[in-house]
Enzyme design. Structure first.
Site, PDB file in Angstrom:
ATOM      1  N   HIS A  51      -2.207  -5.351  -3.663  1.00 51.50           N
ATOM      2  CA  HIS A  51      -2.112  -6.020  -2.412  1.00 51.50           C
ATOM      3  C   HIS A  51      -3.157  -5.593  -1.680  1.00 51.50           C
ATOM      4  O   HIS A  51      -3.695  -4.304  -1.674  1.00 51.50           O
ATOM      5  CB  HIS A  51      -0.678  -5.751  -1.680  1.00 51.50           C
ATOM      6  CG  HIS A  51       0.369  -6.321  -2.180  1.00 51.50           C
ATOM      7  ND1 HIS A  51       1.603  -6.275  -1.881  1.00 51.50           N
ATOM      8  CD2 HIS A  51       0.299  -6.775  -3.578  1.00 51.50           C
ATOM      9  CE1 HIS A  51       2.305  -6.824  -2.550  1.00 51.50           C
ATOM     10  NE2 HIS A  51       1.996  -7.346  -3.644  1.00 51.50           N
ATOM     11  N   GLU A  53      -3.393  -4.177   1.415  1.00 50.81           N
ATOM     12  CA  GLU A  53      -2.940  -3.041   2.251  1.00 50.81           C
ATOM     13  C   GLU A  53      -3.149  -1.890   1.415  1.00 50.81           C
ATOM     14  O   GLU A  53      -3.760  -0.878   1.784  1.00 50.81           O
ATOM     15  CB  GLU A  53      -1.529  -3.107   2.707  1.00 50.81           C
ATOM     16  CG  GLU A  53      -1.408  -4.372   3.639  1.00 50.81           C
ATOM     17  CD  GLU A  53      -0.508  -5.457   3.015  1.00 50.81           C
ATOM     18  OE1 GLU A  53      -0.996  -5.891   1.926  1.00 50.81           O
ATOM     19  OE2 GLU A  53       0.472  -5.878   3.444  1.00 50.81           O
ATOM     20  N   CYS A  81       4.836  -5.973   2.883  1.00 48.96           N
ATOM     21  CA  CYS A  81       6.113  -6.147   2.265  1.00 48.96           C
ATOM     22  C   CYS A  81       6.471  -4.753   2.088  1.00 48.96           C
ATOM     23  O   CYS A  81       5.959  -3.848   2.603  1.00 48.96           O
ATOM     24  CB  CYS A  81       5.656  -6.570   0.888  1.00 48.96           C
ATOM     25  SG  CYS A  81       4.771  -5.339  -0.254  1.00 48.96           S
ATOM     26  N   CYS A  84       4.202  -2.047   0.403  1.00 46.82           N
ATOM     27  CA  CYS A  84       3.100  -1.600   1.454  1.00 46.82           C
ATOM     28  C   CYS A  84       3.496  -0.794   2.647  1.00 46.82           C
ATOM     29  O   CYS A  84       2.650  -0.052   3.137  1.00 46.82           O
ATOM     30  CB  CYS A  84       2.161  -3.104   1.786  1.00 46.82           C
ATOM     31  SG  CYS A  84       1.289  -3.570   0.391  1.00 46.82           S
TER      32      CYS A  84
END
Length: 147
Positions: A51, A53, A81, A84
């Site tokens: 991801h 992040e 999410c 993260c």
């Protein structure tokens, strides 16, 4: 902060062009300069944790030479999410700023609300809805093309 969200949106657009879900993230240092920026790379890296992040947080920590990003801000185009959001807490991010809300997969304002959990060890300031319509439009366009 406007420049940081623009950089995150640019990263999201670049991710979409690579066939990745269009999410971009930027980490700002305590002085407001960009320490790291990234877009999703789940598909290209064959990494479910790829991801934006996670990549940006790791790169910022490397740039600072510290596992903690005290005084730093995470700017991301989509509500983080749970994974993260928890990582941002572990990195001791000062503030999480995000664009589009994610009622199905979010972990900050939706779902498990990581920072509101009794066991949360760190609770960053959260600012949601920054350039929300633009960030949400990127996601809608991407997923509409897949259908």
């Amino acid at each position: 902060m406007a420049d940081a969200m623009q950089a995150a949106l640019d990263e999201a657009r670049a991710a979409a062009a690579r066939g990745e879900v269009p999410v971009g993230a930027v980490v700002l240092g305590p002085d407001g300069r960009i320490l790291a920026r990234a877009g999703n790379c789940v598909e290209a890296a064959h990494d479910a944790a790829g991801h934006a992040e996670m990549i940006a947080l790791r790169a910022a920590a490397h740039a600072l030479g510290s596992p903690r990003l005290v005084g730093c801000d995470l700017v991301v185009t989509l509500e983080p999410c749970p994974m993260c959001a928890a990582a941002a807490g572990l990195f001791r991010i000062r503030r999480v700023v995000f664009g589009a809300y994610d009622p199905k997969g979010g972990g900050v304002e939706h779902g498990p609300r990581i920072y509101a959990a009794p066991g949360a060890q760190h609770r960053p300031e959260v600012v949601g809805g920054v350039r929300e319509s633009e960030a949400a439009a990127l996601l809608r366009t991407f997923f509409a093309a897949l259908r």
